[in-house]
Design an enzyme around this catalytic site. Structure first.
Site, PDB file in Angstrom:
ATOM      1  N   PHE A 100     -16.669 -37.184  21.779  1.00  0.00           N
ATOM      2  CA  PHE A 100     -15.365 -37.759  21.424  1.00  0.00           C
ATOM      3  C   PHE A 100     -14.188 -36.801  21.640  1.00  0.00           C
ATOM      4  CE2 PHE A 100     -17.304 -36.185  17.412  1.00  0.00           C
ATOM      5  CZ  PHE A 100     -16.332 -35.281  16.994  1.00  0.00           C
ATOM      6  N   ARG A 102      -8.671 -42.168   3.173  1.00  0.00           N
ATOM      7  CA  ARG A 102      -9.274 -42.846   4.334  1.00  0.00           C
ATOM      8  C   ARG A 102      -9.754 -44.253   3.983  1.00  0.00           C
ATOM      9  NH1 ARG A 102     -12.141 -37.303   6.286  1.00  0.00           N
ATOM     10  NH2 ARG A 102     -10.608 -36.668   7.853  1.00  0.00           N
ATOM     11  N   TYR A 124      -8.920 -28.261  18.158  1.00  0.00           N
ATOM     12  CA  TYR A 124     -10.228 -28.912  17.996  1.00  0.00           C
ATOM     13  C   TYR A 124     -11.300 -28.286  18.898  1.00  0.00           C
ATOM     14  CZ  TYR A 124      -8.605 -32.674  14.921  1.00  0.00           C
ATOM     15  OH  TYR A 124      -8.137 -33.402  13.859  1.00  0.00           O
ATOM     16  N   LYS A 151      -2.178 -37.788  10.604  1.00  0.00           N
ATOM     17  CA  LYS A 151      -2.418 -38.063  12.023  1.00  0.00           C
ATOM     18  C   LYS A 151      -1.524 -39.187  12.582  1.00  0.00           C
ATOM     19  CE  LYS A 151      -7.195 -36.455  11.884  1.00  0.00           C
ATOM     20  NZ  LYS A 151      -8.592 -36.786  12.256  1.00  0.00           N
ATOM     21  N   ASN A 179      -8.421 -41.824  11.531  1.00  0.00           N
ATOM     22  CA  ASN A 179      -8.782 -41.754  10.116  1.00  0.00           C
ATOM     23  C   ASN A 179      -7.687 -41.107   9.267  1.00  0.00           C
ATOM     24  OD1 ASN A 179      -9.141 -39.163  11.017  1.00  0.00           O
ATOM     25  ND2 ASN A 179     -11.264 -38.947  10.315  1.00  0.00           N
ATOM     26  N   ARG A 210     -10.715 -32.482   0.461  1.00  0.00           N
ATOM     27  CA  ARG A 210     -11.764 -33.282   1.106  1.00  0.00           C
ATOM     28  C   ARG A 210     -12.170 -34.461   0.229  1.00  0.00           C
ATOM     29  NH1 ARG A 210     -13.275 -31.261   5.684  1.00  0.00           N
ATOM     30  NH2 ARG A 210     -15.332 -32.203   5.789  1.00  0.00           N
ATOM     31  N   GLU A 216      -6.677 -22.236  10.431  1.00  0.00           N
ATOM     32  CA  GLU A 216      -5.901 -23.428  10.779  1.00  0.00           C
ATOM     33  C   GLU A 216      -4.457 -23.322  10.280  1.00  0.00           C
ATOM     34  OE1 GLU A 216      -8.095 -26.880   9.454  1.00  0.00           O
ATOM     35  OE2 GLU A 216      -9.638 -26.595  10.982  1.00  0.00           O
ATOM     36  N   THR A 234     -15.240 -38.889   6.651  1.00  0.00           N
ATOM     37  CA  THR A 234     -14.602 -38.944   7.974  1.00  0.00           C
ATOM     38  C   THR A 234     -14.457 -40.373   8.476  1.00  0.00           C
ATOM     39  OG1 THR A 234     -15.584 -36.807   8.513  1.00  0.00           O
ATOM     40  CG2 THR A 234     -14.806 -38.122  10.370  1.00  0.00           C
ATOM     41  N   HIS A 261      -6.513 -35.085   8.517  1.00  0.00           N
ATOM     42  CA  HIS A 261      -7.472 -33.997   8.756  1.00  0.00           C
ATOM     43  C   HIS A 261      -7.314 -32.999   7.625  1.00  0.00           C
ATOM     44  CE1 HIS A 261      -9.567 -30.584  10.583  1.00  0.00           C
ATOM     45  NE2 HIS A 261      -8.537 -29.854  10.154  1.00  0.00           N
TER      46      HIS A 261
HETATM   47  P1  CMP Z   1     -11.217 -34.597  11.622  1.00  0.00           P
HETATM   48  O1  CMP Z   1     -11.519 -34.366  10.183  1.00  0.00           O
HETATM   49  O2  CMP Z   1      -9.837 -34.313  12.092  1.00  0.00           O
HETATM   50  O3  CMP Z   1     -12.254 -33.761  12.521  1.00  0.00           O
HETATM   51  C1  CMP Z   1     -12.599 -34.133  13.838  1.00  0.00           C
HETATM   52  C2  CMP Z   1     -12.074 -35.484  14.208  1.00  0.00           C
HETATM   53  O4  CMP Z   1     -12.707 -36.109  15.302  1.00  0.00           O
HETATM   54  C3  CMP Z   1     -12.322 -36.461  13.066  1.00  0.00           C
HETATM   55  O5  CMP Z   1     -11.524 -36.143  11.962  1.00  0.00           O
HETATM   56  C4  CMP Z   1     -12.017 -37.789  13.755  1.00  0.00           C
HETATM   57  O6  CMP Z   1     -10.632 -38.072  13.805  1.00  0.00           O
HETATM   58  C5  CMP Z   1     -12.492 -37.527  15.184  1.00  0.00           C
HETATM   59  N1  CMP Z   1     -13.711 -38.259  15.536  1.00  0.00           N
HETATM   60  C6  CMP Z   1     -13.787 -39.206  16.489  1.00  0.00           C
HETATM   61  N2  CMP Z   1     -15.023 -39.683  16.585  1.00  0.00           N
HETATM   62  C7  CMP Z   1     -15.784 -39.017  15.709  1.00  0.00           C
HETATM   63  C8  CMP Z   1     -17.165 -39.063  15.348  1.00  0.00           C
HETATM   64  N3  CMP Z   1     -18.020 -39.903  15.937  1.00  0.00           N
HETATM   65  N4  CMP Z   1     -17.588 -38.245  14.377  1.00  0.00           N
HETATM   66  C9  CMP Z   1     -16.722 -37.373  13.783  1.00  0.00           C
HETATM   67  N5  CMP Z   1     -15.399 -37.296  14.086  1.00  0.00           N
HETATM   68  C10 CMP Z   1     -14.933 -38.104  15.028  1.00  0.00           C
END
Ligand code: CMP
Length: 140
Positions: A59, A104, A51, A11, A114, A87, A128, A93, A117
């Site tokens: 968010f 992370r 997304y 990212k 973070n 994962r 994807e 996350t 993805h």
């Molecule tokens: P990702 O695994 O890319 O999937 C969705 C993304 O939303 C997550 O990682 C974060 O970068 C972003 N995100 C922002 N806020 C939140 C939240 N509160 N909970 C989960 N994902 C979030």
């Protein structure tokens, strides 16, 4: 065990800090092979579509804004149980909850920034991967 493929995105917070190589080392040391990779600047439309599943979340707008704030590196990772393995390598996350030794924990800044993805299921991995790559772009 099945050899799978999963979609990974390094990212904007990570490309900004020049740690794409460091992140790739986590994948390779963790037993995954980078079989396709390219650096892109996503459009807002790309981010919104990718997304889409989070469209109703609070968010979502901020997430799409962030994902277009700088370059990303999209990748196809291959290996045994690649979806689950990736994962594990990424960690939770929210970096605050991520285990020691994960990407992370080492590099994530906060729940949004973070660093990586990864697809959450083999079904979503197929979707994807097809979103970003054509077959000829995945040389293996
Ligand atoms: P990702 O695994 O890319 O999937 C969705 C993304 O939303 C997550 O990682 C974060 O970068 C972003 N995100 C922002 N806020 C939140 C939240 N509160 N909970 C989960 N994902 C979030």
């Amino acid at each position: 065990m099945a050899v799978e493929r999963t979609l990974s995105i390094i990212k904007p917070d990570a490309t900004a800090r020049n740690v794409t190589g460091k992140i790739n080392a986590f994948f390779e040391d963790g037993g995954l092979r980078i079989v396709a990779q390219k650096r892109l600047l996503l459009t807002k439309e790309h981010a919104q579509k990718f997304y889409d599943v989070h469209a109703q979340r609070a968010f979502y707008d901020e997430l799409c804004e962030y994902m277009t704030s700088g370059p990303v590196v999209v990748q196809v990772l291959e290996g045994e149980n690649a979806v689950l393995r990736n994962r594990e390598i990424m960690g939770a996350t929210n970096p605050a909850n991520a285990a020691e030794g994960t990407v992370r924990k080492a590099l994530g800044l906060n729940v949004q920034e973070n660093s990586v993805h990864g697809s959450d299921s083999p079904e979503n991995a197929a979707k994807e991967i097809a979103f970003f790559f054509s077959g000829i772009e995945i040389p293996g």
